[in-house]
Design an enzyme around this catalytic site. Structure first.
Site, PDB file in Angstrom:
ATOM      1  N   GLU A  31      21.709   4.037  22.244  1.00 14.38           N
ATOM      2  CA  GLU A  31      21.640   5.199  21.367  1.00 14.38           C
ATOM      3  C   GLU A  31      21.160   4.768  19.989  1.00 14.38           C
ATOM      4  O   GLU A  31      21.696   3.811  19.432  1.00 14.38           O
ATOM      5  CB  GLU A  31      23.019   5.857  21.279  1.00 14.38           C
ATOM      6  CG  GLU A  31      23.169   6.905  20.199  1.00 14.38           C
ATOM      7  CD  GLU A  31      22.162   8.046  20.299  1.00 14.38           C
ATOM      8  OE1 GLU A  31      21.955   8.593  21.390  1.00 14.38           O
ATOM      9  OE2 GLU A  31      21.561   8.380  19.256  1.00 14.38           O
ATOM     10  N   GLU A  34      23.642   8.365  16.922  1.00 20.24           N
ATOM     11  CA  GLU A  34      25.080   8.378  17.135  1.00 20.24           C
ATOM     12  C   GLU A  34      25.366   9.018  18.469  1.00 20.24           C
ATOM     13  O   GLU A  34      24.649   9.926  18.902  1.00 20.24           O
ATOM     14  CB  GLU A  34      25.769   9.148  15.992  1.00 20.24           C
ATOM     15  CG  GLU A  34      27.294   9.162  16.068  1.00 20.24           C
ATOM     16  CD  GLU A  34      27.914   7.779  16.177  1.00 20.24           C
ATOM     17  OE1 GLU A  34      28.249   7.194  15.132  1.00 20.24           O
ATOM     18  OE2 GLU A  34      28.086   7.295  17.303  1.00 20.24           O
ATOM     19  N   GLY A  37      24.587  12.758  20.351  1.00 24.25           N
ATOM     20  CA  GLY A  37      23.232  13.259  20.142  1.00 24.25           C
ATOM     21  C   GLY A  37      23.129  14.424  19.170  1.00 24.25           C
ATOM     22  O   GLY A  37      23.927  14.566  18.247  1.00 24.25           O
ATOM     23  N   THR A  38      22.120  15.274  19.429  1.00 25.25           N
ATOM     24  CA  THR A  38      21.898  16.426  18.563  1.00 25.25           C
ATOM     25  C   THR A  38      23.078  17.373  18.630  1.00 25.25           C
ATOM     26  O   THR A  38      23.601  17.828  17.613  1.00 25.25           O
ATOM     27  CB  THR A  38      20.616  17.168  18.994  1.00 25.25           C
ATOM     28  OG1 THR A  38      19.508  16.314  18.768  1.00 25.25           O
ATOM     29  CG2 THR A  38      20.450  18.461  18.223  1.00 25.25           C
ATOM     30  N   GLY A 112      15.472   2.098  22.947  1.00 23.65           N
ATOM     31  CA  GLY A 112      15.121   1.547  24.257  1.00 23.65           C
ATOM     32  C   GLY A 112      13.703   1.926  24.636  1.00 23.65           C
ATOM     33  O   GLY A 112      13.201   2.961  24.264  1.00 23.65           O
ATOM     34  N   GLY A 180      14.467  32.604  16.018  1.00 22.68           N
ATOM     35  CA  GLY A 180      15.001  32.302  17.335  1.00 22.68           C
ATOM     36  C   GLY A 180      16.484  32.038  17.185  1.00 22.68           C
ATOM     37  O   GLY A 180      17.105  32.413  16.193  1.00 22.68           O
ATOM     38  N   VAL A 181      17.022  31.350  18.162  1.00 18.78           N
ATOM     39  CA  VAL A 181      18.462  31.099  18.182  1.00 18.78           C
ATOM     40  C   VAL A 181      18.934  30.361  16.925  1.00 18.78           C
ATOM     41  O   VAL A 181      19.857  30.801  16.243  1.00 18.78           O
ATOM     42  CB  VAL A 181      18.803  30.274  19.440  1.00 18.78           C
ATOM     43  CG1 VAL A 181      20.220  29.781  19.393  1.00 18.78           C
ATOM     44  CG2 VAL A 181      18.558  31.085  20.685  1.00 18.78           C
ATOM     45  N   ASP A 306      16.630  17.838  26.888  1.00 19.24           N
ATOM     46  CA  ASP A 306      15.518  18.420  26.127  1.00 19.24           C
ATOM     47  C   ASP A 306      14.194  17.718  26.368  1.00 19.24           C
ATOM     48  O   ASP A 306      13.144  18.358  26.320  1.00 19.24           O
ATOM     49  CB  ASP A 306      15.813  18.374  24.618  1.00 19.24           C
ATOM     50  CG  ASP A 306      16.787  19.459  24.180  1.00 19.24           C
ATOM     51  OD1 ASP A 306      17.024  19.586  22.969  1.00 19.24           O
ATOM     52  OD2 ASP A 306      17.325  20.178  25.060  1.00 19.24           O
ATOM     53  N   HIS A 438      44.870  44.393  30.365  1.00 19.43           N
ATOM     54  CA  HIS A 438      44.722  45.301  29.217  1.00 19.43           C
ATOM     55  C   HIS A 438      45.721  44.893  28.154  1.00 19.43           C
ATOM     56  O   HIS A 438      46.863  44.576  28.487  1.00 19.43           O
ATOM     57  CB  HIS A 438      44.985  46.745  29.695  1.00 19.43           C
ATOM     58  CG  HIS A 438      44.927  47.743  28.596  1.00 19.43           C
ATOM     59  ND1 HIS A 438      43.740  48.238  28.103  1.00 19.43           N
ATOM     60  CD2 HIS A 438      45.914  48.325  27.864  1.00 19.43           C
ATOM     61  CE1 HIS A 438      44.000  49.075  27.132  1.00 19.43           C
ATOM     62  NE2 HIS A 438      45.313  49.157  26.973  1.00 19.43           N
TER      63      HIS A 438
END
Lengths: 462, 128
Positions: A31, A34, A37-38, A112, A180-181, A306, A438
């Site tokens: 890595e 960290e 990751g994202t 890597g 977007g998001v 990703d 409920h």
């Protein structure tokens, strides 16, 4: 013992590592930033931590509505919010490192590169180089914010979503390019803190990956919050001004703000991995091409998350990491994307699974919809959060659930009833037959199901 | 009772002719059906409208509702008071609760709208 080498310890890589270790493999994971990751460091978790702070501030400003008298001012402190976020992230990072130790996973800090289909060359942070021989390799290097050419990025005035996580002063005004998001989530956070927000979106609507009705309602809620949302506009130029920044649109109109955030998508981290040298096939966007077992065209080399494009979601990366680990360790597994839920942590929250209505139309599917507004639910009124709806899409003849779209309180949790139903091929009738406690928001799922058949219990006679 | 000087549209909006313009709002029946109005999405001035097309969204504590435009034209003014006090529509739908002033493209559209008697009969026929 099977030796697995993983490049990238984000939600794709670290989950693959844990799954493989559990299956008895010897795992080395590399890595360069960290663990986590994202998602953990620059995305999901930090933004949700900040969101909790802005929600607290929002609640504090309307205490009177809830019958609480407050003597004194309520002031947001972004620096303190970032500190809290950092502490939360640190705890999670420690957790993953602890898990690695527990399972005997070797964590190498550095970069890597594949020098053969079974060897990774790791360049560690201290500069030393080590070769790792593997029986299988998983590439899980993820993505980073996409930069637009011609935009003068400086990380202070013209920013990406990585930079907003280190801001300690609340900007007076901000332009957000890309609705977007990510853009929409940040718009809600900054607006809540008092920033004047203008959003510039190329497409005809915000959160274009969601159902059209969801985009419409979000746009209305943004209008209520006085977030200025401009759709079908293109930013031609961005330049620094004395007060901050000026964006020039295609029609010549200019917008000034103190800061500008670019959230137009993610660039894939495919550089420096030796992909070309190893002949690893790529798609048109540069993504690593994989089959449903997460195998690349090179036997023994997998890719997840990703970097493979597709649905760029942490939970998809983790699922792919699991599939890759299982296959690498000699077990059978393949990805099924049929019922992947997705959530957008705007205010109100959005969550969806399955087909959007326009997709059903495009595919010529005969379908029915059912909808219930949150304001029809007594729990929503009790909570004081009535904006939004639950919409279900069902196949006309089989009554099977094809899609669920929720915008409103706790959408990201409510969607899982639909995800489970879809995965099991359940019908609207199944949802209707299930007793829901409920008073809850989940009752809305049942009411929406009833509405598909035109028999919502709480609908007046028409 | 519904004011006699107004014209009524089947989707429960009213217009008050003023030269080539109309003041527009929703009827007492509509505000009653909606319940407590909490928000109306006020259009921008200069927005173009089509008769029988969508005008704007209105939200009550019970439901959201798309107001249908009674006429074709351009919005020249909106009732800014409704931003802070949308409940004016409930309290006084024909006066203080007016929603917009519209410049008419096709004034003859008013002829096919109902007068107050016709509107009352229309409501009765729908069992309301």
């Amino acid at each position: 013992m099977m030796r697995l080498g993983i490049i990238g310890a984000g939600p794709g890589g670290y989950v693959a590592a844990l799954k493989a270790a559990r299956l008895g493999a010897h795992v080395t994971i590399i890595e360069d930033t960290e663990v986590g990751g994202t998602c953990l460091n620059r995305g999901c978790i930090p933004t949700k931590a900040l969101l909790a702070c802005t929600e607290a501030y929002s609640r504090a400003r309307e205490l009177d509505k809830f019958g609480v008298d407050l003597a004194g001012a309520v002031t947001p402190n972004l620096a303190k919010m970032q500190d809290r976020k950092d502490r939360i992230v640190q705890t999670q990072v420690k957790g993953i490192r602890g898990l690695f130790k527990s399972w005997g996973i070797a964590l190498m800090e550095g970069r890597g590169r594949l020098i053969s289909s079974h060897t990774i060359e790791a360049t560690k942070k201290d500069g030393s180089v080590e070769k790792i021989d593997c029986d299988a390799i998983i590439i899980a290097t993820g993505s980073r914010p996409a930069l637009l050419p011609g935009f003068p990025f400086d990380g202070k005035t013209v920013l990406t979503s990585d930079d907003t996580l280190s801001m300690t002063e609340i900007p007076t005004s901000m332009i957000i390019v890309g609705a977007g998001v990510i853009g929409c989530e940040w718009a809600c956070i900054f607006r809540e803190l008092g920033t004047e927000v203008t959003m510039l979106e190329l497409m005809p609507r915000a959160v274009v990956t969601e159902d059209e009705e969801v985009s419409d309602l979000l746009a209305r809620e943004f209008k209520k919050k006085k977030i200025k949302l401009m759709t079908s506009v293109k930013v031609e130029k961005v330049e620094f001004t004395e007060a901050g920044v000026r964006a020039t649109l295609g029609d010549g109109k200019t917008i000034d703000a103190q800061k500008l955030l670019v959230s137009v998508g993610r660039a894939l981290n495919t550089e420096g991995l030796g992909l070309e040298e190893q002949g690893i096939a790529r798609g048109p966007r540069g993504q690593i091409t994989v089959d449903d077992k997460m195998q690349t065209n090179v036997p023994g080399v997998y890719a997840v998350g990703d970097v493979t494009g597709g649905m760029m979601l942490a939970h998809v990366a983790s699922e792919q990491g699991t599939v890759a680990a299982l296959n690498a360790c000699g077990h059978e597994a393949s990805m099924d994307y049929a019922s992947v839920p997705a959530a957008v942590f705007t205010s109100p929250e959005i969550a969806s699974v399955g087909l959007r209505e326009h997709q059903a139309k495009e595919r010529g599917i005969k379908y029915r919809t059912g909808k219930v507004e949150f304001r029809a639910l007594s729990k929503a009124h009790a909570m004081g959060e009535i904006a939004g709806f639950i919409k279900l899409i069902a196949e006309h003849d089989t009554d099977k659930l094809l899609g669920a779209h929720i915008i409103g309180p706790h959408a990201s949790d409510l969607v899982h009833e639909a995800a489970l139903a879809m995965r099991r091929g359940l019908t609207i009738n199944d949802l209707e037959q299930t007793i829901h406690a409920h008073p809850t928001l989940s009752e809305g799922m049942r009411e929406a199901a009833e509405d598909v058949h035109g028999r919502g219990t709480h609908c007046p006679k028409t | 009772m519904n004011p006699i000087d107004l014209r009524y549209h089947k989707e429960h909006s009213w217009v008050k002719p003023e030269g080539n313009r109309v003041v527009m709002g929703i009827t007492d029946f509509a505000q009653g059906e909606l319940g407590d109005i909490v928000y109306i999405d006020l259009s921008e001035t200069d927005a173009e409208l089509e008769a029988n097309g969508e005008f704007s969204e209105i939200e009550s504590t019970k439901r959201t509702y798309s107001i249908i435009s009674p006429v074709t034209g351009t919005i020249v003014k909106v009732n800014e008071d409704l931003a802070d006090t949308p409940e004016l529509i409930n309290e006084d739908p024909y006066e203080k609760g007016w929603i917009a002033v519209i410049e008419l493209t096709n004034p003859s559209e008013l002829d096919s709208m109902m007068d107050s008697d016709e509107y009352e009969k229309f409501l009765a026929s729908k069992g309301k």
